[in-house]
Design an enzyme around this catalytic site. Structure first.
Site, mmCIF file in Angstrom:
data_model
loop_
_atom_site.group_PDB
_atom_site.id
_atom_site.type_symbol
_atom_site.label_atom_id
_atom_site.label_comp_id
_atom_site.label_asym_id
_atom_site.label_seq_id
_atom_site.Cartn_x
_atom_site.Cartn_y
_atom_site.Cartn_z
ATOM 1 N N ARG A 163 49.601 39.435 40.910
ATOM 2 C CA ARG A 163 48.963 39.156 42.410
ATOM 3 C C ARG A 163 47.729 38.572 42.440
ATOM 4 N NH1 ARG A 163 49.543 44.318 46.186
ATOM 5 N NH2 ARG A 163 47.907 43.415 46.972
ATOM 6 N N ASP A 171 44.416 36.169 43.447
ATOM 7 C CA ASP A 171 43.580 36.030 44.429
ATOM 8 C C ASP A 171 43.536 34.844 45.028
ATOM 9 O OD1 ASP A 171 42.710 38.710 43.560
ATOM 10 O OD2 ASP A 171 41.209 38.089 42.255
ATOM 11 N N TYR A 213 47.153 32.817 31.569
ATOM 12 C CA TYR A 213 46.317 32.217 32.355
ATOM 13 C C TYR A 213 45.614 31.093 31.732
ATOM 14 C CZ TYR A 213 46.876 35.557 36.220
ATOM 15 O OH TYR A 213 47.199 36.258 37.184
ATOM 16 N N ARG A 246 38.376 35.715 35.104
ATOM 17 C CA ARG A 246 36.876 35.094 36.027
ATOM 18 C C ARG A 246 35.777 35.501 35.361
ATOM 19 N NH1 ARG A 246 38.119 35.613 41.916
ATOM 20 N NH2 ARG A 246 36.158 34.481 42.070
#
Length: 286
Positions: free
Chosen positions: A61, A63, A124, A212
């Site tokens: 999911r 952001d 990622y 992040r």
């Protein structure tokens, strides 16, 4: 969210990508913001001529502002609807979806497949430019500008200290009832030919803001504000450190999701659910 498909239904896997710039994340919002999930569920209902949207389950999911190149979702469709519309879904979705979402593959999933719980890793990429002139305007929605020169070797030294199975509470936004224990399988930086620094981050799963926050920590080392061992100290403390910056979302892209062989899906689903309920809060490995 069952791994078993109800009689009369077919589980369908969708591989998709999207530019997250104009989306408030993947998940549907009560306040009416535009989301990837809502756009895709609505499009599925329209192209199959159904009165209401279908419920999608997704691998990760993302952001608000985060992109995806290799997102995976599944949906359970009535068998007769799949038989009628299945061969046409890909082309029809291309005609109905907005241009910032594309579905690349639609196929019947194997038994026990669950887009979320069957995944063994998510990969990622985070992209940063330290060019003193800024970011190429054509890349501005996908590359973060860091206005300090970055030391690639120092960032990779930091990355090596974070690999393995740990409690990443220091780099996560806690969620009630969820564990912050994760296995970071790959973390490395390289500088591309165009000068952009690209981080590859792969783990069995990620908790909220983890990638992040890790990137923010490594940038703080790369620009000389901290020594590489500082990241290991933050990790060992097990609590959020106010000096750890969560970088902006637009540099982050979900590149790929990995799944085991079909015969191992059921076992993987059980294992993944167990990992998410681990009670331990300390560092458990290196």
């Amino acid at each position: 969210m069952s791994d078993e498909v109800e009689p009369g239904f077919v589980r369908v896997r969708l591989d998709l990508s999207y530019d997250g710039t104009e989306f408030s994340g993947w998940a549907k919002q009560k306040r009416g913001q535009r989301t990837v999930q809502e756009e895709l569920e609505t499009a599925l209902a329209v192209v199959t001529r159904q009165p209401g949207p279908f419920d999608l389950t997704v691998a990760g999911r993302t952001d608000a502002g985060v992109h995806a190149r290799g997102q995976v979702a599944h949906v359970d469709l009535p068998a007769e609807l799949w038989a009628e519309h299945g061969p046409l879904l890909l082309r029809r979705l291309a005609g109905r979806l907005p241009q910032d979402i594309r579905v690349w593959r639609v196929a019947e999933a194997p038994a026990h497949f669950n887009a979320r719980f069957s995944a063994v890793w998510r990969r990622y990429a985070y992209r940063v430019s330290d060019n003193p002139g800024g970011v190429d305007p054509l890349l501005r929605n996908h590359v973060l500008w860091h206005n300090w020169p970055l030391d690639l070797d120092a960032m990779n030294e930091t990355a090596r200290l974070l690999l393995g199975e740990h409690d990443f509470a220091a780099f996560c936004k806690r969620r009630e009832g969820a564990t912050t224990i994760r296995t970071l399988q790959e973390l490395r930086w390289e500088r591309r030919a165009d000068g952009v620094l690209e981080a590859t981050v792969r783990a069995d799963a990620f908790c909220h803001n983890m990638v992040r926050a890790l990137v923010g920590t490594m940038l703080f080392v790369g620009d000389g504000h901290r020594k590489p061992e500082w990241a290991a100290e933050v990790l060992a403390a097990g609590v959020r450190d106010s000096s750890v910056q969560v970088v902006r979302p637009h540099g982050l892209t979900l590149e790929e999701v990995g799944y085991p062989a079909d015969g191992a899906l059921a076992a993987r689903n059980t294992e993944a659910r167990n990992l998410r309920t681990l009670p331990c809060r300390g560092v458990i490995g290196s």
